[in-house]
Design an enzyme around this catalytic site. Structure first.
Site, mmCIF file in Angstrom:
data_model
loop_
_atom_site.group_PDB
_atom_site.id
_atom_site.type_symbol
_atom_site.label_atom_id
_atom_site.label_comp_id
_atom_site.label_asym_id
_atom_site.label_seq_id
_atom_site.Cartn_x
_atom_site.Cartn_y
_atom_site.Cartn_z
ATOM 1 N N CYS A 19 0.856 -1.183 0.000
ATOM 2 C CA CYS A 19 0.000 0.000 0.000
ATOM 3 C C CYS A 19 0.897 1.239 0.000
ATOM 4 O O CYS A 19 2.048 1.160 -0.424
ATOM 5 C CB CYS A 19 -0.994 -0.015 1.160
ATOM 6 N N ARG A 25 -3.418 -0.549 5.321
ATOM 7 C CA ARG A 25 -3.986 -1.634 4.520
ATOM 8 C C ARG A 25 -3.083 -2.845 4.373
ATOM 9 O O ARG A 25 -3.488 -3.976 4.657
ATOM 10 C CB ARG A 25 -4.371 -1.112 3.131
ATOM 11 N N ASP A 136 -8.259 3.561 1.148
ATOM 12 C CA ASP A 136 -7.367 3.979 2.229
ATOM 13 C C ASP A 136 -8.197 4.567 3.361
ATOM 14 O O ASP A 136 -8.820 5.610 3.202
ATOM 15 C CB ASP A 136 -6.378 5.017 1.713
#
Length: 176
Positions: A19, A25, A136
């Site tokens: 990420c 994440r 996100d």
């Protein structure tokens, strides 16, 4: 195109999840995938996570991601953020980008097309407001972190199913 795990290139199977900063994440995906792989009894599979940026290198998981993991029975306390650089690509059989921007960046860093996939390529519910991206949650509230965890768990189940199939002798690949 249907997601397909690339064949292992050596002993075992190495997966990288990527990420932006490696604090929200990708560490959640790392923890969940490792847990589900262990539950499935699949030896020889390594999952690591990285960020495309280096601004959080060495930091632990974001406290909100950590809290969502703890509430679901996972432990993300060992995580330390790392950056995915040009030399890292050759170490992994499969590189999973958490969104289209990461996918593009990873391609620019030399990840071969056949080993680079969006994480949600294995999600049985790939559409919706985020399309193929894992959104996100960093700038949102706690619900966003919970939603991301649910999405990651659902997708991880699909990845593990394919890893189990790959581990079968009749498929022609050995993971251990």
């Amino acid at each position: 195109m249907t997601a397909q795990l690339p064949a292992p290139r050596g002993e075992g199977y190495r997966i990288a999840v990527v990420c932006s900063g490696n604090i929200c994440r990708s560490p959640v995906a790392d923890v969940v995938l490792n847990d589900k792989i262990a539950e499935a009894g699949l030896p020889g599979i390594t999952v690591d996570s990285f960020g495309t940026g280096g601004w959080h290198v060495g930091e632990g998981i974001d406290h909100r991601s950590g809290s969502s993991l703890i509430a679901a029975g996972y432990d993300g306390s060992r995580h330390r953020a790392r950056q995915f650089g040009p030399g890292v690509a050759s170490d992994y059989d499969l590189v999973l980008a958490m969104d289209a921007g990461h996918f593009s960046q990873l391609g620019s860093l030399g990840v071969p097309h056949e080993r680079l996939w969006l994480f949600r390529s294995w999600d049985p519910e790939p559409d919706g407001p985020t399309g193929g991206d894992v959104p996100d949650p960093f700038y949102g509230g706690p619900a966003g972190f919970t939603d991301v965890l649910v999405m990651i768990e659902r997708t991880a189940d699909g990845i593990v199913t394919d890893l189990e199939a790959m581990a079968q002798p009749d498929v022609g690949h050995r993971l251990s």
